[in-house]
Design an enzyme around this catalytic site. Structure first.
Site, short mmCIF file in Angstrom:
data_model
loop_
_atom_site.label_atom_id
_atom_site.label_comp_id
_atom_site.label_asym_id
_atom_site.label_seq_id
_atom_site.Cartn_x
_atom_site.Cartn_y
_atom_site.Cartn_z
N PHE A 37 2.97 0.93 -5.48
CA PHE A 37 3.89 2.03 -5.76
C PHE A 37 3.91 2.18 -7.27
CE2 PHE A 37 7.74 3.93 -7.24
CZ PHE A 37 8.03 4.93 -6.33
N GLU A 38 3.39 3.29 -7.74
CA GLU A 38 3.29 3.53 -9.17
C GLU A 38 3.49 5.01 -9.42
OE1 GLU A 38 0.29 1.91 -12.52
OE2 GLU A 38 -0.69 3.11 -10.94
#
EC number: 2.4.1.-
Length: 404
Positions: free
Chosen positions: A294-295
């Site tokens: 998750f970025e």
């Protein structure tokens, strides 16, 4: 002489009008009332209108809306929907064989967020996408779906790598049971995610990105435009989980980084987040990094001179091949050193899973408001030792949630 009065004849249409004129008059008056009411309602509506109507999670101003404690601690606001989209995009690196795992990830992001905002989605592959992949994914995304092939020189062994040395090193790592220790494709992926993905032509028109991997789950409704959130709060990089890297994959990464900083001290931000990645003021690396499954963040940060020169320096050293440098520690070290620490953000209230770790909001009121379906007992966000969220809060001088 008698006079005979003749009855005046009327057309049949006139007789019909006379017969039904009362009903027509009533209907006409009713229509005027309805139209007047609709006009009044449209004129009195708040200008802060959700982008899409009829959803249960459109973010509008409300005194009952709750923000996670961690967002209050980090001093941010949740933007109200104003109907204006940012230059944001979802980005996915995938193979054709990933399709049926990826569709679940797409549905999670669309259902929990993007079906209200219709942001574009860029899919990248080192091979051409199949017609089936395009047909299925384009039917699922609410924005424009775009498909690109990675340039060969971004997904191959560069000329300065000694292939014999490379094979020797990677096979030795494989015998040590280091995750992906002997894998060539995994190294290509890490190198591409570290230095080339934002250089792809399909991303040139965008300012913000959200990396969406296969096999992810979003457990909660996202109550606001996450790209607008980055913009209004001046955030350049966001994460949801932070963990410790496997040290044997990056034995020389920190020493290489220190050499780069020594040559380029101008890139080291005065208000950096060094205390997150080092316990001794930069002498050694403590292995903490933001989990890039998750970025979300600014494409302009990765396009900056500081980041591009840093990546090029790392790349020329050969560590992506002779060792097994991951994109997560590379991104995390760069963000921690080159950004103001206030430009980095920990996201809470979203609920996230990628094998084998889960993030679930700690506050029950937030879970209920955001319609989360995660099991709180499986949350690893605040677990000490291997996970680094506590260290991030300490380095940023933020208050921890009650009970942590």
């Amino acid at each position: 002489m008698s006079v005979h009065h003749k009855k005046k004849l009327m057309p049949k249409s006139a007789l019909l009008i006379r017969k039904y004129q009362k009903g027509i008059r009533s209907s006409f008056i009713g229509l005027i009332i309805v139209l007047s009411f609709l006009f009044f309602m449209s004129g009195s509506r708040s200008p802060e209108v959700p982008i899409a109507q009829g959803t249960s999670v459109s973010r509008v101003a409300s005194k009952d809306y709750l923000m996670p404690f961690t967002d209050k601690s980090q001093g941010v606001i949740h933007p109200v929907d104003d109907g204006k989209k940012e230059k944001g995009v979802m980005v996915t690196l995938a193979r054709n064989s990933d399709l049926w795992n990826l569709v679940k990830s797409i549905r999670h992001v669309e259902d929990r967020f993007n079906n209200r905002y219709h942001y574009d989605w860029v899919f990248l592959n080192d091979q051409p996408f199949s017609d089936e992949f395009k047909r299925v994914t384009s039917a699922l995304v609410s924005g424009k779906a775009k498909y690109g092939t990675i340039p060969k020189d971004h997904w191959s062994i560069p000329s300065w790598i000694d292939t014999e040395k490379f094979d020797e090193k990677r096979l030795a790592m494989g015998k040590l049971d280091i995750p992906y220790g002997s894998s060539v494709p995994y190294r290509h992926m890490c190198r591409f995610q570290s230095g080339f993905i934002w250089r792809h032509p399909l991303l040139e028109e965008y300012e913000w990105f959200w990396r969406v991997d296969t096999d992810i789950t979003l457990f909660c409704d996202i109550q606001y435009d996450i790209f607008k959130f980055l913009k209004v709060n001046n955030k350049k990089y966001g994460f949801i989980l932070s963990v410790s890297e496997y040290e044997r994959t990056i034995p020389t990464l920190w020493e290489t980084t220190k050499k780069f900083i020594k040559k380029n001290p101008k890139f080291l931000h005065k208000n950096n987040l060094m205390k997150f990645i080092s316990n001794d003021d930069g002498d050694t690396y403590n292995m903490c990094h933001f989990w890039t499954n998750f970025e979300i963040g600014s494409l302009d940060f990765f396009r900056s001179d500081a980041y591009r020169e840093y990546f090029d320096y790392l790349d020329s050293s050969g560590g992506f091949f002779y060792e097994r440098w991951g994109d997560a520690p590379v991104h995390s070290i760069a963000a921690s050193l080159f950004l103001d620490k206030s430009e980095i953000h920990f996201f809470d209230g979203l609920g996230f899973h990628h094998p084998d770790f889960t993030s679930c909001p700690i506050e029950q009121k937030i879970r209920l408001q955001n319609k989360c379906i995660c099991e709180p007992s499986k949350d690893v966000t605040w677990t000490p030792d291997y996970f680094c969220t506590r260290k991030y809060f300490s380095a940023g001088n933020y208050k921890l949630p009650p009970g942590i």
